[in-house]
Design an enzyme around this catalytic site. Structure first.
Site, PDB file in Angstrom:
ATOM      1  N   ALA B 112       0.823  -1.205   0.000  1.00 28.51           N
ATOM      2  CA  ALA B 112       0.000   0.000   0.000  1.00 28.51           C
ATOM      3  C   ALA B 112       0.856   1.255   0.000  1.00 28.51           C
ATOM      4  O   ALA B 112       1.797   1.373   0.769  1.00 28.51           O
ATOM      5  CB  ALA B 112      -0.920   0.003   1.207  1.00 28.51           C
ATOM      6  N   CYS B 113       0.540   2.191  -0.882  1.00 31.78           N
ATOM      7  CA  CYS B 113       0.967   3.575  -0.787  1.00 31.78           C
ATOM      8  C   CYS B 113       2.426   3.895  -1.091  1.00 31.78           C
ATOM      9  O   CYS B 113       2.752   5.051  -1.248  1.00 31.78           O
ATOM     10  CB  CYS B 113       0.620   4.176   0.583  1.00 31.78           C
ATOM     11  SG  CYS B 113      -1.124   4.630   0.639  1.00 31.78           S
ATOM     12  N   LEU B 114       3.330   2.928  -1.127  1.00 31.87           N
ATOM     13  CA  LEU B 114       4.718   3.249  -1.453  1.00 31.87           C
ATOM     14  C   LEU B 114       5.201   2.373  -2.612  1.00 31.87           C
ATOM     15  O   LEU B 114       4.614   1.345  -2.876  1.00 31.87           O
ATOM     16  CB  LEU B 114       5.637   3.016  -0.253  1.00 31.87           C
ATOM     17  CG  LEU B 114       5.687   4.157   0.776  1.00 31.87           C
ATOM     18  CD1 LEU B 114       6.542   3.759   1.953  1.00 31.87           C
ATOM     19  CD2 LEU B 114       6.244   5.437   0.148  1.00 31.87           C
TER      20      LEU B 114
END
Lengths: 395, 114
Positions: B112-114
């Site tokens: 998630a997210c990176l």
């Protein structure tokens, strides 16, 4: 904020500051109204031979009229419903560009613009130029003009950066594009519902928006608003409820760009949320949120070890703030805010990798706070206190 | 070339006497390659010469949870399961919660997210 919402939030003990991802909670009673209306007119719009189907289709038609007025668009039939802004942007980009075209966008763009462009470039369909942003988080319209090539077909600009919160000069960009006869696509994902998005004023050929952010509707619904002069190819084909004998997909708008059963429940929610927003005043709400944002910004900047990435200056900002705590992974800060303080934020790259590349935060990401209609000053104060505690504990 | 253009590849490294694949952030590529010796080796690389009983309790909680539920514990589950608040947990491992505790426990690198 209504007493009902205040009670709900107190009961849940959560401070929600992730409104740029999706707004929460939704306006009071919206979800119940949405479900109730869907329960009354939930037929397949325009596809049955009975009044309920006709009612459903009429409801959608009126929603298009409402959205056309909201976005300053001349033709409601050019309001196309999609699943979300990503869907809208894909529909627009893939429907507008031809092999050999050149596209200009910015380094502020979300992956919903970057990935279609990179994909089309990899498929050797287009080339593109990404214009940088300055130290204030703003793109220079003249830099966009300087990037024009003979085959430039389309300019795409993110109206409000979902990382920095900065408002881009889309009026000037629109003027430049209009003067050169180049189509201009505005990504209104963060701006629609926060600030005015008037197609005529910004000379946009198309505006992509989503229903579940600052329009306070449900997820699963978005739209693409088109200027009547914009020629756009359909990229999805299927049943429209009209001209069924014809083997070819219809050219009539809006069905030209819509296929399959519409998300009636989502459209109902979007229409109701629009009524709510307009009755409460978008400008007043935005001013209130900006005041909270300024309070948050000034509070965080007093804390040692906090670095702010969102440039200051209210005239070009939205209610969003991105920061890091020295020496801490952004995801750890977010985890602590959530686990220890019941504060919901978003950490990471925010699906906008090039912004973080230019900020130097590609490896660790950053923590984004995004304020909504139902946040309070007390919540902001608690957030400041939490960040102070985290920064102090870590230092 | 920007990170955006680069692929994210695994790397083969010697860890605790074995060749193990790790990802670009030194998370185990295969969670089944974990052992206490691997955890200790990764800890030493991050500046922890030894792992205290508290470290091991956190690591084993994370592994047991992942093994049972097929996912990493959520924030409040970590607090309940370890008896530590997340600020304490972040301070306990030099590289924090994700790159410290979760990585040493051999949990997959969250996408998630990176």
């Amino acid at each position: 904020m209504t007493a009902a919402c205040a009670q709900l939030k107190d009961a849940q003990h959560m401070i929600y500051l992730d409104n740029a991802a999706t707004t929460y909670p939704k306006p009071p009673h919206l979800l119940a109204q949405m479900a109730a209306l869907y329960g009354r007119i939930g037929a397949s719009p325009g596809r049955g031979s009975h009044d309920m189907a006709a009612l459903a289709e009429e409801y959608i038609r009126q929603a298009r009229v409402k959205l056309a007025a909201f976005f300053g668009a001349p033709d409601p039939a050019r309001v196309i419903f999609t699943a979300n802004a990503t869907d809208s942007l894909n529909l627009a980009i893939q429907g507008l560009v031809q092999p050999g075209d050149h596209v200009i966008a910015t380094r502020l763009e979300h992956n919903s613009v970057l990935r279609p462009l990179y994909h089309l470039q990899r498929e050797k369909q287009i080339t593109f130029t990404l214009v940088p942003f300055d130290g204030h988080g703003v793109v220079d319209p003249q830099a966009i003009a300087a990037a024009f090539l003979p085959r430039t077909r389309l300019v795409i600009v993110n109206h409000i950066s979902n990382v920095l919160g900065t408002v881009q000069p889309v009026e000037e960009v629109g003027e430049i594009c209009a003067a050169h006869g180049i189509d201009f696509l505005v990504d209104g994902s963060q701006s629609a519902g926060q600030i005015a998005v008037d197609m005529g004023a910004i000379k946009a050929s198309a505006v992509a928006f989503t229903g579940h952010k600052s329009l306070y509707g449900p997820s699963g619904i978005g739209g693409l608003v088109l200027h009547p002069d914009l020629y756009i190819r359909p990229t999805r084909f299927g049943g429209t409820g009209i001209d069924s004998r014809d083997r070819m997909h219809t050219d009539y708008f809006p069905y030209r760009l819509e296929a399959g059963t519409p998300n009636l429940l989502g459209i109902i929610g979007l229409s109701l949320s629009l009524d709510y927003l307009l009755s409460h005043g978008i400008e007043q709400q935005h001013s209130r949120q900006m005041a909270l944002m300024e309070r948050l910004a000034s509070g965080l900047l007093e804390i040692n070890g906090i670095k702010r990435y969102s440039p200051g200056g209210a005239s070009r900002n939205s209610a969003m703030l991105t920061v890091n705590i020295d020496g801490m992974a952004s995801q750890d800060v977010a985890a602590i805010l959530d686990g220890d303080f019941d504060i919901a934020v978003r950490a990471g790259l925010h699906c906008a990798p090039l912004v973080h590349e230019d900020l130097g935060t590609s490896e660790r990401g950053a923590v984004r706070f995004s304020i909504g209609q139902f946040n309070t000053e007390a919540e902001i104060n608690r957030t400041i206190a939490a960040m102070a505690m985290i920064a102090k504990q870590h230092s | 070339m920007s990170r955006f253009d680069q692929g994210r590849d695994r790397q083969l490294r010697w860890i605790a006497g074995r060749q193990i694949y790790l990802d670009w952030e030194n998370f185990l590529w295969d969670s089944d390659d974990w052992s206490e010796a691997v955890a200790l080796a990764l800890a030493r690389e991050s500046g922890l010469e030894t792992l205290s009983p508290t470290h091991w309790a956190v690591i084993h909680f994370l592994r047991d949870f992942y093994s049972y539920h097929g996912r990493a514990p959520m924030n409040k589950e970590i607090k309940q399961g370890t008896g530590l608040n997340l600020m304490e947990l972040e301070r306990l491992f030099p590289q924090g919660i994700k790159a410290g505790a979760k990585r040493l426990a051999g949990l997959p690198n969250p996408k998630a997210c990176l």
